[in-house]
Design an enzyme around this catalytic site. Sequence first.
Site, PDB file in Angstrom:
ATOM      1  N   HIS A 215       0.841  -1.215   0.000  1.00 38.53           N
ATOM      2  CA  HIS A 215       0.000   0.000   0.000  1.00 38.53           C
ATOM      3  C   HIS A 215       0.868   1.255   0.000  1.00 38.53           C
ATOM      4  O   HIS A 215       1.397   1.658   1.029  1.00 38.53           O
ATOM      5  CB  HIS A 215      -0.921  -0.019   1.221  1.00 38.53           C
ATOM      6  CG  HIS A 215      -1.985   1.029   1.180  1.00 38.53           C
ATOM      7  ND1 HIS A 215      -3.329   0.749   1.279  1.00 38.53           N
ATOM      8  CD2 HIS A 215      -1.915   2.370   1.035  1.00 38.53           C
ATOM      9  CE1 HIS A 215      -4.026   1.859   1.200  1.00 38.53           C
ATOM     10  NE2 HIS A 215      -3.189   2.871   1.051  1.00 38.53           N
TER      11      HIS A 215
ATOM     12  N   HIS B 251       1.171   5.112  -2.343  1.00 38.67           N
ATOM     13  CA  HIS B 251       0.645   5.978  -3.410  1.00 38.67           C
ATOM     14  C   HIS B 251       1.775   6.724  -4.114  1.00 38.67           C
ATOM     15  O   HIS B 251       2.657   7.285  -3.450  1.00 38.67           O
ATOM     16  CB  HIS B 251      -0.327   7.011  -2.836  1.00 38.67           C
ATOM     17  CG  HIS B 251      -1.569   6.415  -2.249  1.00 38.67           C
ATOM     18  ND1 HIS B 251      -2.791   6.455  -2.879  1.00 38.67           N
ATOM     19  CD2 HIS B 251      -1.778   5.751  -1.084  1.00 38.67           C
ATOM     20  CE1 HIS B 251      -3.697   5.863  -2.120  1.00 38.67           C
ATOM     21  NE2 HIS B 251      -3.111   5.422  -1.022  1.00 38.67           N
TER      22      HIS B 251
ATOM     23  N   ASP C 264       1.413   9.560  -5.937  1.00 38.84           N
ATOM     24  CA  ASP C 264       1.311  11.024  -5.866  1.00 38.84           C
ATOM     25  C   ASP C 264       1.518  11.574  -4.455  1.00 38.84           C
ATOM     26  O   ASP C 264       1.580  12.783  -4.268  1.00 38.84           O
ATOM     27  CB  ASP C 264      -0.013  11.533  -6.472  1.00 38.84           C
ATOM     28  CG  ASP C 264      -1.205  10.717  -6.044  1.00 38.84           C
ATOM     29  OD1 ASP C 264      -1.077   9.937  -5.075  1.00 38.84           O
ATOM     30  OD2 ASP C 264      -2.274  10.838  -6.672  1.00 38.84           O
TER      31      ASP C 264
ATOM     32  N   GLY D 157      -9.754   8.017  -1.321  1.00 32.87           N
ATOM     33  CA  GLY D 157     -10.423   9.315  -1.209  1.00 32.87           C
ATOM     34  C   GLY D 157     -11.263   9.466   0.045  1.00 32.87           C
ATOM     35  O   GLY D 157     -11.117   8.712   1.013  1.00 32.87           O
TER      36      GLY D 157
ATOM     37  N   GLU E  49     -10.903   3.587   7.781  1.00 31.79           N
ATOM     38  CA  GLU E  49      -9.766   4.468   8.093  1.00 31.79           C
ATOM     39  C   GLU E  49     -10.331   5.760   8.708  1.00 31.79           C
ATOM     40  O   GLU E  49     -10.009   6.112   9.826  1.00 31.79           O
ATOM     41  CB  GLU E  49      -8.983   4.775   6.809  1.00 31.79           C
ATOM     42  CG  GLU E  49      -7.817   5.741   6.989  1.00 31.79           C
ATOM     43  CD  GLU E  49      -7.230   6.201   5.646  1.00 31.79           C
ATOM     44  OE1 GLU E  49      -7.886   6.028   4.601  1.00 31.79           O
ATOM     45  OE2 GLU E  49      -6.116   6.768   5.659  1.00 31.79           O
TER      46      GLU E  49
HETATM   47 ZN   LIG Z   1      -3.778   4.889   0.944  1.00 26.98          ZN
END
Ligand SMILES: [Zn+2]
Length: 343
Positions: A15, A17, A19, A168, A197
Amino acid sequence: MEATLIRKLPKVELHLHLDTSVPVETTRKFLALQGKPVPEPLEDFCVAPAKCINLVDYLNRIDTALDALQSPEAIEETAYLLTKALADNNHIYAEVRYAPNLNIRNGNSVQEILDASLRGFEQGRKDFCVEVGTILCTLRHFTPEFNSLVSELAIKNRDKIVGFDLAGDENQPGIIQKALFDKIHAAGIPVTIHAAEAWGPERLKEALDVLHAVRIGHGVRLEEDPELMKRVIAEQIPLEMCPTSNVQTNATHSFATHPINRYLKAGVAVTVNTDAYTTTPSDLTGEYEVLVKTFDWGFKEIRQTQETAIRNLFVSEGKRKEILAEFQRRWNNVMEEPVISGI
Ligand SMILES: [Zn+2]
């Protein structure tokens, strides 16, 4: 256990990202190339504080890097530099995710953006011996129409990507995106979803029952639903936990209150990840260092969480065996070093 020793241990990561992992100086370079103003101090616009108000506050810290990431060149360079950062942590393999419809403001197609990231990862594989699998993200707060740019890209490029995600603002339920995830599932693309989360465990249940998730991003609040927790343990649904990021986004108050150690002891298939290399100023060595300090983790827990991650990578069974063999080979090499083996 010292950070230098943790760094030497072989690793995989599920996991992470793209960006949120743009180096600050790369953001500066690609803002300037577009003639955009560079806010100062730039670091404060790229790195989230140790404590944000909530997930949305954390996500807003990605805007400056995203402003920079609006060309295939910027994407390719960021992808390449991330493989170097992974190699610095002795990664064998990592799954890196992003939403390419966030990178098309200058008129590029999502296909051009995907191709650029794949070129960066491939060059990184050649130069740093780290392999990267791509997970394409959709976002909860985008319309299904805008997200379909990414789901169609995923289906068209099935052989070039490894998985599909929903990220998101978790205030938005995932069910709105169900039709997209049905198509992704029908195309045989494995799904992981950010859930529990910034919202309660009902989002996690929805991810499993409605959106075909086979892995869960974070899952911090799973324990609020004991029945669901029993199911997650029984079915060994892996949680991609990211301790530093989880504290930053206020998914949990502090490292001491983070449930990762409770979950591991209860039999949850826990994995350890960074989420980001810049917005969260961390790396996987740093995440394990925190767990060693906070919960007295040692080789046993590191190896267990790494082997759980390898078991749940979105790769073929042949590739999984290859990665596991390489992991064991490198692990044994570290264990045979005189300072550890006591020779
Ligand atoms: Zn994430």
